[in-house]
Design an enzyme around this catalytic site. Structure first.
Site, mmCIF file in Angstrom:
data_model
loop_
_atom_site.group_PDB
_atom_site.id
_atom_site.type_symbol
_atom_site.label_atom_id
_atom_site.label_comp_id
_atom_site.label_asym_id
_atom_site.label_seq_id
_atom_site.Cartn_x
_atom_site.Cartn_y
_atom_site.Cartn_z
ATOM 1 N N GLU A 123 2.705 -8.273 -1.797
ATOM 2 C CA GLU A 123 1.431 -8.879 -1.400
ATOM 3 C C GLU A 123 1.342 -10.380 -1.661
ATOM 4 O O GLU A 123 0.784 -11.128 -0.869
ATOM 5 C CB GLU A 123 0.260 -8.172 -2.103
ATOM 6 C CG GLU A 123 -0.079 -6.803 -1.551
ATOM 7 C CD GLU A 123 0.684 -5.679 -2.234
ATOM 8 O OE1 GLU A 123 1.712 -5.948 -2.893
ATOM 9 O OE2 GLU A 123 0.252 -4.514 -2.100
ATOM 10 N N GLY A 162 0.812 -1.221 0.000
ATOM 11 C CA GLY A 162 0.000 0.000 0.000
ATOM 12 C C GLY A 162 0.842 1.267 0.000
ATOM 13 O O GLY A 162 0.384 2.329 -0.444
ATOM 14 N N GLU A 177 1.826 1.821 -3.493
ATOM 15 C CA GLU A 177 0.610 2.245 -4.198
ATOM 16 C C GLU A 177 0.268 3.711 -3.881
ATOM 17 O O GLU A 177 -0.218 4.442 -4.743
ATOM 18 C CB GLU A 177 -0.558 1.323 -3.808
ATOM 19 C CG GLU A 177 -0.362 -0.080 -4.388
ATOM 20 C CD GLU A 177 -1.300 -1.124 -3.803
ATOM 21 O OE1 GLU A 177 -1.353 -1.254 -2.554
ATOM 22 O OE2 GLU A 177 -1.993 -1.811 -4.564
HETATM 23 N N1 CO8 Z 1 1.629 -3.953 8.913
HETATM 24 C C1 CO8 Z 1 1.659 -3.974 10.228
HETATM 25 N N2 CO8 Z 1 2.803 -3.829 10.935
HETATM 26 C C2 CO8 Z 1 3.933 -3.633 10.248
HETATM 27 C C3 CO8 Z 1 3.959 -3.588 8.841
HETATM 28 C C4 CO8 Z 1 2.724 -3.747 8.153
HETATM 29 N N3 CO8 Z 1 2.643 -3.681 6.823
HETATM 30 N N4 CO8 Z 1 5.225 -3.413 8.431
HETATM 31 C C5 CO8 Z 1 5.982 -3.327 9.544
HETATM 32 N N5 CO8 Z 1 5.203 -3.472 10.639
HETATM 33 C C6 CO8 Z 1 5.612 -3.461 12.042
HETATM 34 C C7 CO8 Z 1 6.313 -4.762 12.443
HETATM 35 O O1 CO8 Z 1 5.363 -5.764 12.739
HETATM 36 C C8 CO8 Z 1 7.113 -4.318 13.636
HETATM 37 O O2 CO8 Z 1 6.260 -4.239 14.749
HETATM 38 P P1 CO8 Z 1 6.768 -4.763 16.207
HETATM 39 O O3 CO8 Z 1 7.946 -3.880 16.543
HETATM 40 O O4 CO8 Z 1 5.591 -4.539 17.085
HETATM 41 O O5 CO8 Z 1 7.167 -6.181 16.017
HETATM 42 C C9 CO8 Z 1 7.519 -2.889 13.280
HETATM 43 O O6 CO8 Z 1 6.611 -2.476 12.252
HETATM 44 C C10 CO8 Z 1 8.922 -2.798 12.736
HETATM 45 O O7 CO8 Z 1 9.034 -3.706 11.651
HETATM 46 P P2 CO8 Z 1 10.220 -4.791 11.520
HETATM 47 O O8 CO8 Z 1 10.720 -5.175 12.864
HETATM 48 O O9 CO8 Z 1 9.717 -5.882 10.636
HETATM 49 O O10 CO8 Z 1 11.299 -3.892 10.768
HETATM 50 P P3 CO8 Z 1 12.472 -4.403 9.813
HETATM 51 O O11 CO8 Z 1 13.335 -3.225 9.569
HETATM 52 O O12 CO8 Z 1 13.095 -5.648 10.346
HETATM 53 O O13 CO8 Z 1 11.732 -4.829 8.438
HETATM 54 C C11 CO8 Z 1 10.205 -4.493 6.611
HETATM 55 C C12 CO8 Z 1 11.145 -3.844 7.662
HETATM 56 C C13 CO8 Z 1 11.051 -5.279 5.609
HETATM 57 C C14 CO8 Z 1 9.485 -3.355 5.904
HETATM 58 C C15 CO8 Z 1 9.219 -5.455 7.318
HETATM 59 O O14 CO8 Z 1 8.622 -4.757 8.401
HETATM 60 C C16 CO8 Z 1 8.114 -5.930 6.415
HETATM 61 O O15 CO8 Z 1 8.339 -6.811 5.608
HETATM 62 N N6 CO8 Z 1 6.890 -5.345 6.556
HETATM 63 C C17 CO8 Z 1 5.741 -5.760 5.805
HETATM 64 C C18 CO8 Z 1 5.815 -5.250 4.386
HETATM 65 C C19 CO8 Z 1 4.645 -5.745 3.579
HETATM 66 O O16 CO8 Z 1 4.466 -6.932 3.357
HETATM 67 N N7 CO8 Z 1 3.799 -4.798 3.109
HETATM 68 C C20 CO8 Z 1 2.634 -5.112 2.308
HETATM 69 C C21 CO8 Z 1 1.432 -5.236 3.174
HETATM 70 S S1 CO8 Z 1 0.018 -5.760 2.292
HETATM 71 C C22 CO8 Z 1 -0.529 -4.362 1.518
HETATM 72 O O17 CO8 Z 1 0.022 -3.315 1.617
HETATM 73 C C23 CO8 Z 1 -1.768 -4.532 0.699
HETATM 74 C C24 CO8 Z 1 -2.364 -3.185 0.273
HETATM 75 C C25 CO8 Z 1 -3.746 -3.379 -0.257
HETATM 76 C C26 CO8 Z 1 -4.727 -3.729 0.820
HETATM 77 C C27 CO8 Z 1 -6.060 -4.024 0.249
HETATM 78 C C28 CO8 Z 1 -7.137 -4.203 1.316
HETATM 79 C C29 CO8 Z 1 -7.623 -5.578 1.448
#
Ligand code: CO8
Length: 257
Positions: A133, A110, A113
Site C-alpha cells: 500500500e 487486501g 489482509e
Molecule cells: N486492482 C485492480 N486491478 C488489478 C489489481 C488491483 N489490485 N491487481 C492487478 N490488477 C489487474 C491489472 O491492472 C491487470 O489488468 P489489465 O489486464 O486490464 O491491464 C490485470 O489485473 C493483470 O495484472 P498485471 O498485468 O499487473 O499482472 P502481473 O502478473 O504483471 O503483475 C501483480 C501481478 C504484481 C500482482 C500486479 O498486478 C500488481 O502489482 N497489482 C497490484 C498489487 C497491489 O498493489 N495491491 C494492493 C492494492 S491496495 C489494497 O489492497 C488496500 C486494501 C485496503 C483498502 C482500504 C480502503 C480504502
C-alpha cells in the site's frame, strides 16, 4: 449460491469459496466484497458446514483492493470502503466455523489482509505475500496494520509494511505468516486433508476452541482463562463430549453428530 465474483461449492461438511475475478487478479471491488459478505452469512447459518476453505481462481489469491475503483475516492468514500472490507473480514475471523486460506498465488494488500483474517494459511509454493500500500500512497486499510503484527510480530510487520516488499511462500512460512507450503497442484488437496482432519473432531469443541482463542487474545489473561473455563464447562452439556469420551473408554472411534 450464485455470484458474479465467487464460486461456491460444498462437499459434505466442507465448503469452498473461491474468489473468481481472475482478469483483475481477483482484486476486491465493492460488488465482490458485498457478495463475500452474503456468502459468509449463508455459510454461518448452514449447520452442516464444519470447515470453510477460501481460495482464488487463476494465478492470484487476491491482488489487493481494486485500485481502479479506489483511485477517485474521497476520504469519506475511502473510509466507507475500508469499513466494508473490515466488516467482512472480521465476520470471517469471528465466524464459528474454522477458515483455511488456501493461498494459490498473489496475496497482496487486501488479499494478504483477507488471508490474515483466516484461522490457518496454507500456501502454494508460487504464492507471494505483501502489503504494497505505501507504494500507492496509502496505508493498509482492511486490518493489515493490526493483524500482521499480531501474527508475525511487530518488527517483521513493520518491515513488510514500510517497504511494501513481497515475500515468497517459503519466507512467509519462516516468518510465521503461513502454516505450510505445498506444490501448486496439491494445495487444494492438502487444504481438504486438513479440513477433513478438523471436521473429524467434535465440531462444537473446535468452534468453542476458535472462540476461546480469538476472543481470549483480546482480553487480559485472567478474563481469558474465565472464558476458557466457561466454554470447557459448556462442552459437558453436549452430546459430543459424551460420545467422545465414551468412544475413548470403549476403545473405538467417536461418531460425532
Ligand atoms: N486492482 C485492480 N486491478 C488489478 C489489481 C488491483 N489490485 N491487481 C492487478 N490488477 C489487474 C491489472 O491492472 C491487470 O489488468 P489489465 O489486464 O486490464 O491491464 C490485470 O489485473 C493483470 O495484472 P498485471 O498485468 O499487473 O499482472 P502481473 O502478473 O504483471 O503483475 C501483480 C501481478 C504484481 C500482482 C500486479 O498486478 C500488481 O502489482 N497489482 C497490484 C498489487 C497491489 O498493489 N495491491 C494492493 C492494492 S491496495 C489494497 O489492497 C488496500 C486494501 C485496503 C483498502 C482500504 C480502503 C480504502
Amino acid at each position: 449460491m450464485e455470484f458474479n465474483n465467487l464460486i461456491y461449492q460444498k462437499q459434505g461438511e466442507i465448503a469452498v469459496l473461491s474468489i473468481n475475478r481472475p482478469k483483475a487478479l481477483n482484486a476486491l471491488n465493492e460488488e465482490l466484497l458485498q457478495e463475500l459478505n452474503i456468502a459468509i452469512d449463508k455459510i454461518c447459518v448452514d449447520k452442516e458446514i464444519n470447515v470453510l476453505i477460501l481460495t482464488g481462481e487463476g494465478k492470484s489469491f487476491v491482488a489487493g483492493a481494486d485500485i481502479t475503483q479506489m483511485q477517485k475516492k474521497t476520504s469519506d468514500e475511502a473510509r466507507n470502503f475500508a469499513e466494508l472490507g473490515m466488516k467482512v473480514f472480521r465476520k470471517i475471523e469471528l465466524m464459528d466455523t474454522p477458515v483455511i486460506a488456501a493461498v494459490n498465488g498473489f496475496a497482496l494488500g487486501g488479499g494478504c489482509e483477507l488471508a490474515l483474517a483466516c484461522d490457518i494459511r496454507l500456501a502454494s509454493s508460487k504464492a507471494k505475500f505483501g502489503q504494497p500500500e505505501v507504494g500507492l500512497g496509502i496505508t493498509p486499510g482492511f486490518g493489515g496494520t493490526q493483524r500482521l503484527p499480531r501474527i508475525i510480530g511487530e518488527a517483521k510487520a513493520k518491515e513488510l509494511i514500510f517497504t511494501g516488499s513481497m515475500v515468497d511462500a517459503e519466507t512467509a512460512k519462516n516468518i510465521g505468516l503461513v502454516n505450510n507450503v505445498f506444490e501448486p497442484d496439491t494445495l487444494l488437496d492438502e487444504a481438504f486433508k486438513l479440513a477433513k482432519k478438523i471436521a473429524a473432531n467434535g465440531s462444537l469443541s473446535v468452534k468453542y476452541s476458535k472462540a476461546a482463542i480469538n476472543k481470549g487474545l483480546q482480553m487480559d489473561l485472567d478474563s481469558a482463562m474465565e472464558l476458557e473455563k466457561d466454554l470447557f464447562a459448556l462442552c459437558f452439556a453436549s452430546e459430543q463430549q459424551k460420545e467422545g469420551m465414551a468412544a475413548f473408554v470403549e476403545k473405538r472411534k467417536p461418531n460425532f453428530k
